[in-house]
Design a protein around this motif. Structure first.
Motif, PDB file in Angstrom:
ATOM      1  N   PRO A  11     -15.240  -4.943  44.677  1.00 49.42           N
ATOM      2  CA  PRO A  11     -14.669  -6.201  45.164  1.00 49.42           C
ATOM      3  C   PRO A  11     -13.649  -6.776  44.185  1.00 49.42           C
ATOM      4  CG  PRO A  11     -17.004  -6.489  44.610  1.00 49.42           C
ATOM      5  CD  PRO A  11     -16.701  -5.031  44.518  1.00 49.42           C
ATOM      6  N   TRP A  12     -13.843  -6.545  42.893  1.00 49.50           N
ATOM      7  CA  TRP A  12     -12.943  -7.105  41.879  1.00 49.50           C
ATOM      8  C   TRP A  12     -11.539  -6.511  42.036  1.00 49.50           C
ATOM      9  CZ3 TRP A  12     -16.824  -9.841  42.032  1.00 49.50           C
ATOM     10  CH2 TRP A  12     -18.112  -9.370  41.811  1.00 49.50           C
ATOM     11  N   HIS A  13     -11.463  -5.207  42.302  1.00 48.39           N
ATOM     12  CA  HIS A  13     -10.170  -4.565  42.541  1.00 48.39           C
ATOM     13  C   HIS A  13      -9.523  -5.122  43.812  1.00 48.39           C
ATOM     14  CE1 HIS A  13     -11.945  -1.402  39.910  1.00 48.39           C
ATOM     15  NE2 HIS A  13     -10.707  -1.335  39.461  1.00 48.39           N
ATOM     16  N   ALA A  14     -10.334  -5.310  44.860  1.00 50.78           N
ATOM     17  CA  ALA A  14      -9.808  -5.822  46.129  1.00 50.78           C
ATOM     18  C   ALA A  14      -9.318  -7.266  45.978  1.00 50.78           C
ATOM     19  CB  ALA A  14     -10.882  -5.724  47.221  1.00 50.78           C
ATOM     20  N   ILE A  15     -10.021  -8.065  45.193  1.00 52.70           N
ATOM     21  CA  ILE A  15      -9.595  -9.447  44.944  1.00 52.70           C
ATOM     22  C   ILE A  15      -8.256  -9.453  44.221  1.00 52.70           C
ATOM     23  CG2 ILE A  15     -10.127 -11.528  43.593  1.00 52.70           C
ATOM     24  CD1 ILE A  15     -13.137 -10.932  44.340  1.00 52.70           C
ATOM     25  N   ASP A  16      -8.116  -8.608  43.214  1.00 50.24           N
ATOM     26  CA  ASP A  16      -6.834  -8.507  42.498  1.00 50.24           C
ATOM     27  C   ASP A  16      -5.708  -8.110  43.448  1.00 50.24           C
ATOM     28  OD1 ASP A  16      -8.036  -9.230  40.120  1.00 50.24           O
ATOM     29  OD2 ASP A  16      -8.119  -7.181  39.321  1.00 50.24           O
ATOM     30  N   ARG A  17      -5.991  -7.191  44.355  1.00 46.33           N
ATOM     31  CA  ARG A  17      -4.986  -6.753  45.327  1.00 46.33           C
ATOM     32  C   ARG A  17      -4.583  -7.910  46.244  1.00 46.33           C
ATOM     33  NH1 ARG A  17      -0.556  -4.617  46.669  1.00 46.33           N
ATOM     34  NH2 ARG A  17      -0.486  -3.634  48.701  1.00 46.33           N
ATOM     35  N   LEU A  18      -5.551  -8.682  46.718  1.00 44.83           N
ATOM     36  CA  LEU A  18      -5.229  -9.828  47.575  1.00 44.83           C
ATOM     37  C   LEU A  18      -4.403 -10.867  46.819  1.00 44.83           C
ATOM     38  CD1 LEU A  18      -8.291 -10.676  49.834  1.00 44.83           C
ATOM     39  CD2 LEU A  18      -6.067  -9.766  50.487  1.00 44.83           C
ATOM     40  N   ALA A  19      -4.774 -11.132  45.571  1.00 40.94           N
ATOM     41  CA  ALA A  19      -4.007 -12.094  44.768  1.00 40.94           C
ATOM     42  C   ALA A  19      -2.555 -11.630  44.653  1.00 40.94           C
ATOM     43  CB  ALA A  19      -4.637 -12.257  43.387  1.00 40.94           C
ATOM     44  N   GLU A  20      -2.379 -10.343  44.454  1.00 40.04           N
ATOM     45  CA  GLU A  20      -1.021  -9.777  44.383  1.00 40.04           C
ATOM     46  C   GLU A  20      -0.291  -9.946  45.712  1.00 40.04           C
ATOM     47  OE1 GLU A  20       0.741  -5.276  44.266  1.00 40.04           O
ATOM     48  OE2 GLU A  20      -0.978  -5.696  42.975  1.00 40.04           O
ATOM     49  N   LEU A  21      -0.958  -9.627  46.810  1.00 44.32           N
ATOM     50  CA  LEU A  21      -0.338  -9.748  48.133  1.00 44.32           C
ATOM     51  C   LEU A  21       0.009 -11.200  48.473  1.00 44.32           C
ATOM     52  CD1 LEU A  21      -2.584  -7.284  50.171  1.00 44.32           C
ATOM     53  CD2 LEU A  21      -0.160  -6.976  49.600  1.00 44.32           C
ATOM     54  N   LEU A  22      -0.790 -12.134  47.959  1.00 42.81           N
ATOM     55  CA  LEU A  22      -0.568 -13.547  48.238  1.00 42.81           C
ATOM     56  C   LEU A  22       0.379 -14.211  47.239  1.00 42.81           C
ATOM     57  CD1 LEU A  22      -4.217 -14.434  49.253  1.00 42.81           C
ATOM     58  CD2 LEU A  22      -2.209 -14.455  50.768  1.00 42.81           C
ATOM     59  N   GLY A  23       0.870 -13.424  46.287  1.00 42.53           N
ATOM     60  CA  GLY A  23       1.832 -13.953  45.338  1.00 42.53           C
ATOM     61  C   GLY A  23       1.231 -14.810  44.252  1.00 42.53           C
ATOM     62  N   VAL A  24      -0.052 -14.597  43.954  1.00 40.00           N
ATOM     63  CA  VAL A  24      -0.698 -15.345  42.879  1.00 40.00           C
ATOM     64  C   VAL A  24      -0.644 -14.479  41.629  1.00 40.00           C
ATOM     65  CG1 VAL A  24      -2.866 -16.369  42.084  1.00 40.00           C
ATOM     66  CG2 VAL A  24      -2.224 -16.513  44.495  1.00 40.00           C
ATOM     67  N   GLU A  25      -0.134 -15.063  40.560  1.00 40.67           N
ATOM     68  CA  GLU A  25      -0.077 -14.297  39.317  1.00 40.67           C
ATOM     69  C   GLU A  25      -0.399 -15.186  38.134  1.00 40.67           C
ATOM     70  OE1 GLU A  25       4.599 -14.204  38.290  1.00 40.67           O
ATOM     71  OE2 GLU A  25       3.977 -12.978  39.993  1.00 40.67           O
ATOM     72  N   ALA A  39      -4.264  -8.368  62.958  1.00 37.80           N
ATOM     73  CA  ALA A  39      -3.555  -8.669  64.206  1.00 37.80           C
ATOM     74  C   ALA A  39      -2.846 -10.019  64.153  1.00 37.80           C
ATOM     75  CB  ALA A  39      -4.524  -8.638  65.393  1.00 37.80           C
ATOM     76  N   THR A  40      -3.339 -10.920  63.310  1.00 38.46           N
ATOM     77  CA  THR A  40      -2.707 -12.227  63.180  1.00 38.46           C
ATOM     78  C   THR A  40      -1.784 -12.308  61.966  1.00 38.46           C
ATOM     79  OG1 THR A  40      -4.652 -13.117  62.037  1.00 38.46           O
ATOM     80  CG2 THR A  40      -4.552 -13.432  64.430  1.00 38.46           C
ATOM     81  N   GLY A  41      -1.496 -11.156  61.363  1.00 34.58           N
ATOM     82  CA  GLY A  41      -0.527 -11.094  60.272  1.00 34.58           C
ATOM     83  C   GLY A  41      -1.040 -11.492  58.906  1.00 34.58           C
ATOM     84  N   LYS A  42      -2.348 -11.522  58.733  1.00 33.56           N
ATOM     85  CA  LYS A  42      -2.909 -11.905  57.435  1.00 33.56           C
ATOM     86  C   LYS A  42      -3.170 -10.663  56.582  1.00 33.56           C
ATOM     87  CE  LYS A  42      -5.240 -15.857  59.527  1.00 33.56           C
ATOM     88  NZ  LYS A  42      -4.446 -16.948  59.057  1.00 33.56           N
ATOM     89  N   PRO A  43      -2.943 -10.752  55.282  1.00 27.24           N
ATOM     90  CA  PRO A  43      -3.259  -9.612  54.418  1.00 27.24           C
ATOM     91  C   PRO A  43      -4.768  -9.394  54.329  1.00 27.24           C
ATOM     92  CG  PRO A  43      -2.159 -11.368  53.159  1.00 27.24           C
ATOM     93  CD  PRO A  43      -2.315 -11.847  54.563  1.00 27.24           C
ATOM     94  N   CYS A  52      -5.949   3.377  56.585  1.00 24.02           N
ATOM     95  CA  CYS A  52      -4.488   3.398  56.700  1.00 24.02           C
ATOM     96  C   CYS A  52      -3.910   2.011  57.012  1.00 24.02           C
ATOM     97  CB  CYS A  52      -4.051   4.403  57.762  1.00 24.02           C
ATOM     98  SG  CYS A  52      -4.439   6.109  57.323  1.00 24.02           S
ATOM     99  N   SER A  53      -4.775   1.013  57.217  1.00 27.79           N
ATOM    100  CA  SER A  53      -4.322  -0.331  57.566  1.00 27.79           C
ATOM    101  C   SER A  53      -4.193  -1.251  56.361  1.00 27.79           C
ATOM    102  CB  SER A  53      -5.305  -0.996  58.532  1.00 27.79           C
ATOM    103  OG  SER A  53      -5.350  -0.296  59.742  1.00 27.79           O
ATOM    104  N   PHE A  54      -5.053  -1.066  55.375  1.00 26.23           N
ATOM    105  CA  PHE A  54      -5.054  -1.935  54.200  1.00 26.23           C
ATOM    106  C   PHE A  54      -5.722  -1.207  53.044  1.00 26.23           C
ATOM    107  CE2 PHE A  54      -8.625  -3.109  56.966  1.00 26.23           C
ATOM    108  CZ  PHE A  54      -9.717  -2.941  56.126  1.00 26.23           C
TER     109      PHE A  54
END
Length: 184
Positions: free
Chosen positions: A159-173, A96-100, A151-153
């Motif tokens: 957790p390791w897969h989810a962390i990788d996904r967040l890093a991708e969404l946050l532009g960390v590579e 709701a606050t626009g955070k991934p 359907c929201s995220f």
């Protein structure tokens, strides 16, 4: 560049081995170029004062959520077949606050399969899946969690897969020299 901060939502804090759980998640987040923040980081509760303990924890967790860039949520079944309700609230607040948000669930079962294994469902005359405890319909979409979450995220298997996904969404590579860099 600043390291993106990720709030760790989930029932992990209720377990005796919470420090070990958080240490593993912190290490994995750090490896992915993220800073993990737990609900208990910096928590100072006061027994005297205007706010009851529960309200102090609630306000602290909202502050933590607001100061983080994203949320990593543990959606594994907790005390039943559904995720922890507080964790679901935290994920919804972040959305709701626009955070991934990215989550994980420790198995690959659908909500229907999870209930079936626990012998909590039956099919009615029309073939719809119903809960044995109250006769209510059970979502039968083949999703690992309720459709409003799935359907929201991204809901990942670990957790390791989810962390990788967040890093991708946050532009960390990972750069060619192996050093993590934020592009957010």
């Amino acid at each position: 560049m600043t390291t993106p901060r990720v709030y760790l939502a989930g029932p992990d804090l209720f377990f005796e081995d919470r420090d070990a759980r958080y240490a593993r998640l912190r290490a994995a987040c750090a490896h992915a170029g993220l800073e993990a923040v737990t609900p208990t980081d910096g928590l100072e509760v006061h027994t005297e004062g205007p706010l009851p303990l529960a309200e102090q924890i609630y306000q602290h967790n909202l502050h933590q959520l607001r100061t983080c860039d994203a949320v990593l949520v543990n959606l594994s079944p907790f005390r039943g077949v559904e995720p922890d309700s507080g964790s679901v609230f935290e994920a919804a607040f972040a959305l709701a606050t626009g955070k991934p948000v990215a989550g994980w669930i420790g198995d690959a079962w659908s909500t229907t399969q999870r209930r079936a294994v626990l012998r909590k469902v039956w099919r009615d005359a029309d073939g719809r899946v119903r809960d044995k405890t109250d006769g209510g319909l059970v979502e039968d979409f083949g999703l690992p969690v309720n459709l409003m979450l799935a359907c929201s995220f991204a809901v990942m298997p670990t957790p390791w897969h989810a962390i990788d996904r967040l890093a991708e969404l946050l532009g960390v590579e990972l750069r060619a020299n192996g050093v993590l860099e934020s592009h957010a």
